[in-house]
Design an enzyme around this catalytic site. Structure first.
Site, PDB file in Angstrom:
ATOM      1  N   ASN A  14     -42.650  38.826  56.967  1.00 31.61           N
ATOM      2  CA  ASN A  14     -43.857  39.156  57.709  1.00 31.61           C
ATOM      3  C   ASN A  14     -44.987  39.494  56.438  1.00 31.61           C
ATOM      4  O   ASN A  14     -45.840  40.273  56.708  1.00 31.61           O
ATOM      5  CB  ASN A  14     -43.651  40.613  58.607  1.00 31.61           C
ATOM      6  CG  ASN A  14     -42.512  40.082  59.512  1.00 31.61           C
ATOM      7  OD1 ASN A  14     -42.378  39.038  60.201  1.00 31.61           O
ATOM      8  ND2 ASN A  14     -41.629  40.848  59.683  1.00 31.61           N
TER       9      ASN A  14
ATOM     10  N   HIS B 165     -42.000  45.322  71.858  1.00 28.96           N
ATOM     11  CA  HIS B 165     -41.024  45.666  70.743  1.00 28.96           C
ATOM     12  C   HIS B 165     -39.931  46.692  71.026  1.00 28.96           C
ATOM     13  O   HIS B 165     -40.201  47.642  71.868  1.00 28.96           O
ATOM     14  CB  HIS B 165     -41.669  45.969  69.397  1.00 28.96           C
ATOM     15  CG  HIS B 165     -41.008  45.858  68.048  1.00 28.96           C
ATOM     16  ND1 HIS B 165     -40.616  47.287  67.709  1.00 28.96           N
ATOM     17  CD2 HIS B 165     -40.764  44.893  67.290  1.00 28.96           C
ATOM     18  CE1 HIS B 165     -39.806  46.877  66.402  1.00 28.96           C
ATOM     19  NE2 HIS B 165     -39.786  45.532  66.333  1.00 28.96           N
TER      20      HIS B 165
ATOM     21  N   GLU C 290     -48.981  45.320  72.636  1.00 26.53           N
ATOM     22  CA  GLU C 290     -49.241  44.998  71.192  1.00 26.53           C
ATOM     23  C   GLU C 290     -50.229  44.196  71.278  1.00 26.53           C
ATOM     24  O   GLU C 290     -50.575  43.332  72.166  1.00 26.53           O
ATOM     25  CB  GLU C 290     -47.851  44.138  70.541  1.00 26.53           C
ATOM     26  CG  GLU C 290     -46.753  45.058  70.806  1.00 26.53           C
ATOM     27  CD  GLU C 290     -45.342  44.323  70.572  1.00 26.53           C
ATOM     28  OE1 GLU C 290     -45.557  43.206  69.741  1.00 26.53           O
ATOM     29  OE2 GLU C 290     -44.157  44.699  71.047  1.00 26.53           O
TER      30      GLU C 290
ATOM     31  N   SER D 223     -44.785  39.973  68.736  1.00 19.64           N
ATOM     32  CA  SER D 223     -43.954  39.668  67.441  1.00 19.64           C
ATOM     33  C   SER D 223     -43.082  38.381  67.312  1.00 19.64           C
ATOM     34  O   SER D 223     -42.994  38.032  66.487  1.00 19.64           O
ATOM     35  CB  SER D 223     -43.217  41.041  66.941  1.00 19.64           C
ATOM     36  OG  SER D 223     -42.173  41.228  68.194  1.00 19.64           O
TER      37      SER D 223
ATOM     38  N   ASP E 189     -50.090  48.710  69.691  1.00 20.15           N
ATOM     39  CA  ASP E 189     -49.501  48.298  68.281  1.00 20.15           C
ATOM     40  C   ASP E 189     -50.066  47.315  67.697  1.00 20.15           C
ATOM     41  O   ASP E 189     -49.720  46.286  68.261  1.00 20.15           O
ATOM     42  CB  ASP E 189     -47.680  48.313  68.908  1.00 20.15           C
ATOM     43  CG  ASP E 189     -46.770  48.032  67.633  1.00 20.15           C
ATOM     44  OD1 ASP E 189     -47.515  48.000  66.485  1.00 20.15           O
ATOM     45  OD2 ASP E 189     -45.655  48.098  67.815  1.00 20.15           O
TER      46      ASP E 189
ATOM     47  N   HIS F  63     -48.536  43.351  63.774  1.00 16.91           N
ATOM     48  CA  HIS F  63     -48.668  42.145  63.260  1.00 16.91           C
ATOM     49  C   HIS F  63     -50.312  41.726  63.059  1.00 16.91           C
ATOM     50  O   HIS F  63     -50.495  40.748  62.701  1.00 16.91           O
ATOM     51  CB  HIS F  63     -48.097  40.910  64.252  1.00 16.91           C
ATOM     52  CG  HIS F  63     -46.481  41.198  63.972  1.00 16.91           C
ATOM     53  ND1 HIS F  63     -45.838  40.791  63.018  1.00 16.91           N
ATOM     54  CD2 HIS F  63     -45.619  41.869  64.973  1.00 16.91           C
ATOM     55  CE1 HIS F  63     -44.529  41.112  63.295  1.00 16.91           C
ATOM     56  NE2 HIS F  63     -44.589  41.806  64.224  1.00 16.91           N
TER      57      HIS F  63
ATOM     58  N   LYS G  57     -45.584  44.932  56.961  1.00 18.46           N
ATOM     59  CA  LYS G  57     -45.884  43.753  57.255  1.00 18.46           C
ATOM     60  C   LYS G  57     -47.014  43.060  56.359  1.00 18.46           C
ATOM     61  O   LYS G  57     -46.725  43.022  55.001  1.00 18.46           O
ATOM     62  CB  LYS G  57     -46.053  43.419  58.822  1.00 18.46           C
ATOM     63  CG  LYS G  57     -44.637  43.299  59.276  1.00 18.46           C
ATOM     64  CD  LYS G  57     -44.544  43.675  60.743  1.00 18.46           C
ATOM     65  CE  LYS G  57     -42.989  43.918  61.214  1.00 18.46           C
ATOM     66  NZ  LYS G  57     -43.079  44.386  62.569  1.00 18.46           N
TER      67      LYS G  57
HETATM   68  C1  LIG Z   1     -41.888  45.360  63.051  1.00 17.34           C
HETATM   69  C2  LIG Z   1     -42.538  46.012  64.144  1.00 17.34           C
HETATM   70  C3  LIG Z   1     -42.357  47.491  64.408  1.00 17.34           C
HETATM   71  C4  LIG Z   1     -41.686  48.198  63.287  1.00 17.34           C
HETATM   72  O1  LIG Z   1     -42.205  48.379  62.154  1.00 17.34           O
HETATM   73  P1  LIG Z   1     -41.452  48.541  60.783  1.00 17.34           P
HETATM   74  O2  LIG Z   1     -42.401  49.139  59.949  1.00 17.34           O
HETATM   75  O3  LIG Z   1     -40.620  47.519  60.339  1.00 17.34           O
HETATM   76  O4  LIG Z   1     -40.375  49.827  61.379  1.00 17.34           O
HETATM   77  C5  LIG Z   1     -43.150  48.057  65.527  1.00 17.34           C
HETATM   78  N1  LIG Z   1     -43.682  47.417  66.415  1.00 17.34           N
HETATM   79  C6  LIG Z   1     -43.751  45.797  66.337  1.00 17.34           C
HETATM   80  C7  LIG Z   1     -44.488  45.097  67.316  1.00 17.34           C
HETATM   81  C8  LIG Z   1     -43.195  45.224  65.040  1.00 17.34           C
HETATM   82  O5  LIG Z   1     -43.354  43.948  64.977  1.00 17.34           O
END
Ligand SMILES: *Cc1c(COP(=O)(O)O)cnc(C)c1O
Length: 382
Positions: free
Chosen positions: A50, A136, A182, A186, A211, A214, A245
């Site tokens: 990512n 997620h 989100e 993801s 969230d 990404h 990411k």
């Molecule tokens: C990767 C991800 C997370 C977790 O993040 P990390 O820093 O890898 O623990 C949370 N929410 C989404 C949508 C993700 O893709």
């Protein structure tokens, strides 16, 4: 041999996973990460990480990390509330809040820790969390831990969300209701209809927890995310994201008002009862944030957009899924691509719904257009 109290035992459970095509194993790289990696002694183009801006292997960020170690040492030695808050933690949170246009921000050791710490701090048994079906795992787990009533709406279905919010409000006029979704999903790489969701949550007196995992670094002016792209940052109550990411490092954040931040400092258990992230990591993250917001960051985002358009003309994000349906078909496609020099993971249940196994291609500004064209033709020939 007796197996009292063990159920099937771990071997039995592993055999079941294997029979269903769902067994996962760790496959370490033999090289650092980057657009080109080595695994099992073979060089591969990496379409699995990512690292959207190519910052995970950036020498200047590595240098900032080393500088952080020199200035602040190796570890934090305590939780943030005890004596683990060091200068770079504060500086990072101030810089992030300024960049996000919020009063405050709080940094966690990962995005996962942010979600499982925040949601239970923000909602309890009298409250309602309303989640998109494709949220997620960290958001689902956070919601479950909260003890709040959980309601789920079909992916990006705002008509269903509207009806759900009406029903909830009719029954519980005074409850705290938080919509959780989100900005870039993801495993599908599509966007949420943010403007509509904000209209709905406002109309029904709900809050929004978005969230941007990404989208941070990838979308919007200076890479500040989807809400920033739409000019809606000030209408999102909780902007979550990760430094794991596009930022190329590790860690998570929640940007919000000072009052909510202060409540999280008191209540988010993954924050209160966990040692502060290494100060050097926070120091490097400040450098990453600056880089993301710089003209170099703009160049990388432009390159990333161009790279995305090679694979899929109108796709809105660097995550491009190729659906196969069965686990075996997706796994076989992944294996075949690897034989041709491309690392592209097969994603299966429970990461995605059953019957929707897929290849998940992650693009980066660090890929060359030629490599992406080669991957596109390889996939086209399946
Ligand atoms: C990767 C991800 C997370 C977790 O993040 P990390 O820093 O890898 O623990 C949370 N929410 C989404 C949508 C993700 O893709």
């Amino acid at each position: 041999m007796s197996s009292i109290g063990l159920g099937k035992g771990p071997q039995g459970e592993l055999a079941d996973l294997s029979a269903a095509g769902l067994l996962r194993t760790l496959k370490p790289l033999d090289s650092p990460t980057g657009p080109r990696v080595i695994r099992d002694g073979r060089e591969l183009w990496n379409f699995a990480s990512n690292d959207y801006l190519g910052l995970a292997s950036d020498p200047e960020l590595a240098e900032a990390f080393i500088e952080g170690v020199r200035k602040y040492g190796a570890g934090s030695a305590a939780s943030r509330l005890v004596c683990g808050t060091l200068p770079p933690h504060r500086l990072l949170e101030d810089a992030l809040a300024a960049a996000k246009g919020t009063e405050a921000a709080l940094v966690f050791s990962s995005g996962f820790a942010t979600a499982v710490g925040s949601l239970p701090a923000l909602a309890g048994k009298d409250d309602v969390l309303v989640l998109d079906k494709l949220c997620h795992a960290s958001l689902i787990d956070g919601a479950r831990l909260s003890g709040a009533t959980i309601r789920v709406f079909p992916h990006n279905d705002t008509a269903k969300l509207a009806r759900l919010l009406e029903t909830i409000r009719a029954k519980q006029p005074a409850a705290r209701v938080i919509v959780v979704t989100e900005s870039v999903f993801s495993m599908d790489g599509d966007l949420c209809p943010l403007a509509e969701i904000i209209e709905l949550k406002d109309r029904h007196g709900a809050l929004l927890f978005l969230d941007e995992a990404h989208a941070f670094g990838v979308l919007g002016p200076h890479g500040m995310g989807l809400a920033a792209q739409l000019g809606l940052q000030h209408r999102v109550d909780f902007q979550m994201g990760t430094f794991s990411k596009a930022a190329g490092l590790s860690g998570g954040y929640l940007a919000t008002s000072t009052a909510w931040r202060d409540l999280l400092v008191n209540r988010a258990r993954s924050f209160v009862y966990s040692t502060a992230p290494p100060p050097a990591l926070a120091h490097a993250t400040i450098a990453s944030l600056e880089r993301i917001r710089s003209t170099d960051g703009d160049h990388r985002r432009k390159q990333l957009r161009e790279n995305i358009s090679i694979l899929s003309a109108k796709h809105p994000s660097p995550i491009v899924p190729v659906l196969f349906g069965t686990n075996d078909a997706a796994l076989a496609a992944s294996t075949r691509l690897e034989e041709h020099g491309f690392l592209v993971p097969a994603i299966r249940y429970p990461t995605v719904p059953r019957g929707t196994a897929r290849l998940r291609i992650s693009l980066s500004a660090a890929h060359s257009p030629e490599t992406i064209a080669a991957l596109a033709s390889e996939i086209g020939h399946r």
